[in-house]
Design a protein around this motif. Structure first.
Motif, PDB file in Angstrom:
ATOM      1  N   LEU A   1       0.835  -1.208   0.000  1.00  0.00           N
ATOM      2  CA  LEU A   1       0.000   0.000   0.000  1.00  0.00           C
ATOM      3  C   LEU A   1       0.869   1.258   0.000  1.00  0.00           C
ATOM      4  N   LYS A   2       1.955   1.231   0.751  1.00  0.00           N
ATOM      5  CA  LYS A   2       2.875   2.374   0.775  1.00  0.00           C
ATOM      6  C   LYS A   2       3.510   2.574  -0.603  1.00  0.00           C
ATOM      7  N   ILE A   3       3.902   1.474  -1.239  1.00  0.00           N
ATOM      8  CA  ILE A   3       4.488   1.544  -2.581  1.00  0.00           C
ATOM      9  C   ILE A   3       3.485   2.116  -3.567  1.00  0.00           C
ATOM     10  N   TYR A   4       2.261   1.617  -3.495  1.00  0.00           N
ATOM     11  CA  TYR A   4       1.212   2.080  -4.412  1.00  0.00           C
ATOM     12  C   TYR A   4       0.960   3.573  -4.231  1.00  0.00           C
ATOM     13  N   HIS A   5       0.781   4.018  -2.992  1.00  0.00           N
ATOM     14  CA  HIS A   5       0.477   5.424  -2.726  1.00  0.00           C
ATOM     15  C   HIS A   5       1.629   6.325  -3.162  1.00  0.00           C
ATOM     16  N   LYS A   6       2.864   5.879  -2.942  1.00  0.00           N
ATOM     17  CA  LYS A   6       4.022   6.674  -3.344  1.00  0.00           C
ATOM     18  C   LYS A   6       4.066   6.825  -4.862  1.00  0.00           C
ATOM     19  N   LEU A   7       3.892   5.714  -5.583  1.00  0.00           N
ATOM     20  CA  LEU A   7       3.924   5.765  -7.040  1.00  0.00           C
ATOM     21  C   LEU A   7       2.758   6.584  -7.592  1.00  0.00           C
ATOM     22  N   ASN A   8       1.573   6.395  -7.005  1.00  0.00           N
ATOM     23  CA  ASN A   8       0.393   7.115  -7.453  1.00  0.00           C
ATOM     24  C   ASN A   8       0.579   8.618  -7.278  1.00  0.00           C
ATOM     25  N   ASN A   9       1.117   9.024  -6.150  1.00  0.00           N
ATOM     26  CA  ASN A   9       1.332  10.447  -5.882  1.00  0.00           C
ATOM     27  C   ASN A   9       2.447  11.027  -6.749  1.00  0.00           C
ATOM     28  N   THR A  10       3.544  10.278  -6.869  1.00  0.00           N
ATOM     29  CA  THR A  10       4.684  10.757  -7.657  1.00  0.00           C
ATOM     30  C   THR A  10       4.323  10.940  -9.119  1.00  0.00           C
ATOM     31  N   ASN A  11       3.501  10.032  -9.642  1.00  0.00           N
ATOM     32  CA  ASN A  11       3.172  10.050 -11.073  1.00  0.00           C
ATOM     33  C   ASN A  11       1.819  10.673 -11.381  1.00  0.00           C
ATOM     34  N   LYS A  12       1.251  11.353 -10.406  1.00  0.00           N
ATOM     35  CA  LYS A  12      -0.063  11.971 -10.603  1.00  0.00           C
ATOM     36  C   LYS A  12      -0.065  12.948 -11.772  1.00  0.00           C
ATOM     37  N   HIS A  13       1.074  13.606 -11.986  1.00  0.00           N
ATOM     38  CA  HIS A  13       1.164  14.587 -13.073  1.00  0.00           C
ATOM     39  C   HIS A  13       0.922  13.964 -14.446  1.00  0.00           C
ATOM     40  N   LYS A  14       1.155  12.673 -14.560  1.00  0.00           N
ATOM     41  CA  LYS A  14       0.906  11.997 -15.839  1.00  0.00           C
ATOM     42  C   LYS A  14      -0.580  11.728 -16.054  1.00  0.00           C
ATOM     43  N   MET A  15      -1.302  11.572 -14.952  1.00  0.00           N
ATOM     44  CA  MET A  15      -2.690  11.113 -15.030  1.00  0.00           C
ATOM     45  C   MET A  15      -3.702  12.254 -15.017  1.00  0.00           C
ATOM     46  N   LEU A  16      -3.247  13.454 -14.684  1.00  0.00           N
ATOM     47  CA  LEU A  16      -4.132  14.614 -14.643  1.00  0.00           C
ATOM     48  C   LEU A  16      -3.915  15.488 -15.875  1.00  0.00           C
ATOM     49  N   PRO A  17      -4.914  16.270 -16.263  1.00  0.00           N
ATOM     50  CA  PRO A  17      -4.738  17.193 -17.398  1.00  0.00           C
ATOM     51  C   PRO A  17      -3.588  18.164 -17.128  1.00  0.00           C
ATOM     52  N   ILE A  18      -2.965  18.630 -18.192  1.00  0.00           N
ATOM     53  CA  ILE A  18      -1.864  19.582 -18.053  1.00  0.00           C
ATOM     54  C   ILE A  18      -2.382  20.849 -17.378  1.00  0.00           C
ATOM     55  N   PRO A  19      -1.714  21.301 -16.322  1.00  0.00           N
ATOM     56  CA  PRO A  19      -2.176  22.514 -15.634  1.00  0.00           C
ATOM     57  C   PRO A  19      -2.153  23.738 -16.559  1.00  0.00           C
ATOM     58  N   ILE A  20      -3.207  24.506 -16.519  1.00  0.00           N
ATOM     59  CA  ILE A  20      -3.309  25.717 -17.323  1.00  0.00           C
ATOM     60  C   ILE A  20      -3.444  26.921 -16.399  1.00  0.00           C
ATOM     61  N   CYS A  21      -2.633  27.902 -16.626  1.00  0.00           N
ATOM     62  CA  CYS A  21      -2.728  29.134 -15.854  1.00  0.00           C
ATOM     63  C   CYS A  21      -3.871  29.974 -16.439  1.00  0.00           C
ATOM     64  N   VAL A  22      -4.957  30.029 -15.736  1.00  0.00           N
ATOM     65  CA  VAL A  22      -6.131  30.776 -16.218  1.00  0.00           C
ATOM     66  C   VAL A  22      -5.980  32.260 -15.866  1.00  0.00           C
ATOM     67  N   ILE A  23      -6.070  33.118 -16.871  1.00  0.00           N
ATOM     68  CA  ILE A  23      -5.940  34.556 -16.676  1.00  0.00           C
ATOM     69  C   ILE A  23      -7.303  35.147 -16.309  1.00  0.00           C
ATOM     70  N   PRO A  24      -7.391  35.859 -15.186  1.00  0.00           N
ATOM     71  CA  PRO A  24      -8.666  36.477 -14.802  1.00  0.00           C
ATOM     72  C   PRO A  24      -9.190  37.412 -15.888  1.00  0.00           C
ATOM     73  N   ASN A  25     -10.503  37.447 -16.045  1.00  0.00           N
ATOM     74  CA  ASN A  25     -11.118  38.269 -17.091  1.00  0.00           C
ATOM     75  C   ASN A  25     -10.710  39.741 -16.990  1.00  0.00           C
ATOM     76  N   GLU A  26     -10.528  40.218 -15.752  1.00  0.00           N
ATOM     77  CA  GLU A  26     -10.215  41.639 -15.610  1.00  0.00           C
ATOM     78  C   GLU A  26      -8.806  41.991 -16.073  1.00  0.00           C
ATOM     79  N   LEU A  27      -7.978  40.918 -16.337  1.00  0.00           N
ATOM     80  CA  LEU A  27      -6.622  41.161 -16.826  1.00  0.00           C
ATOM     81  C   LEU A  27      -6.530  41.024 -18.341  1.00  0.00           C
TER      82      LEU A  27
END
Length: 268
Positions: free
Chosen positions: A241-267
């Motif tokens: 379980l420790k191995i699984y959680h470590k790998l899952n957390n470390t590689n989360k960036h592969k499984m989630l959409p690419i982060p996008i910096c959203v610019i506020p409308n007022e800018l």
């Protein structure tokens, strides 16, 4: 520990083949291209694609590859071509390209990071090769990742073997893939071989890299999804379980959409 597959192999096979045909027709493409490694995932994926009746190109992409992996890949391709007239194959030897790339890149004082970067480079060269073949034929690149790799521990290379058009077996656990492979009568040598990504040029297996077997990781993935997990784990279960959680957390960036910096409308 471990999950025994309970899939209905025949019906799952029919479902995936039907899905592949429907997707290809909707996308107006001519067929599929699959990278063949000599492992069970690529063997099952290519067999599923072949059953659609659409052209299926199997691509070998050796980079200083172990003979055992090359031999299993060739055995599978030969078997598949004998069973399906719509299957063709080609070998793209990437060893000289890889060696040239490596010679031009600076080395690192951190041996672990250096060798991991080179391993990921192999996977990305292969992705580029598959998309070249797909491009000249108007084919789809069929991914070979399974559920525990793609969504559990993230055991793949971003923009390498993770760079695909479709993922036919990504909702199947590794044990399910083996069950389907047995039903599809892929070569026995592949069914019994220890899983390996073949990216390091040595004999290390997936289990060597991950620290746990796929059966153990499947158990951990299912255990992690429970609303009321057990409160009484064995020493090995706790470690897995420790191995699984470590790998899952470390590689989360592969499984989630690419982060996008959203610019506020007022800018804007």
């Amino acid at each position: 520990m471990g999950k025994k597959s309970t899939i209905q192999a025949e019906k799952v096979n029919e479902h995936i083949v039907s899905w592949l045909k429907a997707y290809a027709n909707k996308a107006h493409v001519n067929g599929f291209v699959v990278g063949i490694s000599g492992g069970v995932d690529s063997a099952v994926t290519s067999t599923l694609c072949a059953q659609t009746g659409l052209p299926t190109l199997c691509v070998e992409m050796p980079i200083h590859q172990a003979n055992s992996q090359v031999n299993r890949a060739k055995e599978h391709i030969d078997q598949l071509k004998s069973r399906f007239p719509n299957v063709s194959s080609i070998e793209s030897n990437l060893t000289p390209i890889y060696d040239t790339f490596k010679a031009e890149m600076p080395e690192s004082n951190d041996e672990t990071k250096y060798h991991l970067a080179l391993a990921n480079t192999r996977a990305r060269l292969r992705m580029t090769t598959l998309y070249y073949h797909a491009g000249i034929h108007s084919y789809l690149v069929a991914g070979t990742g399974n559920k525990v790799e793609d969504f559990g521990v993230g055991f793949y290379t971003k923009y390498g073997d993770g760079g695909v058009d479709i993922s036919p077996i990504a909702d199947l656990m590794k044990s399910d893939v083996y069950a389907l492979g047995k039903y599809l009568t892929i070569p026995e040598s592949i069914q019994t071989a220890a899983p390996t990504d073949g990216l390091f040029g040595d004999n290390r297996t997936d289990e060597d890299q991950l620290g746990a077997s796929y059966d153990e990781l499947e158990w951990a993935m299912l255990e992690n999804e429970k609303t009321e997990p057990s409160s009484n784990y064995s020493e090995r279960e706790t470690e897995v379980l420790k191995i699984y959680h470590k790998l899952n957390n470390t590689n989360k960036h592969k499984m989630l959409p690419i982060p996008i910096c959203v610019i506020p409308n007022e800018l804007k």
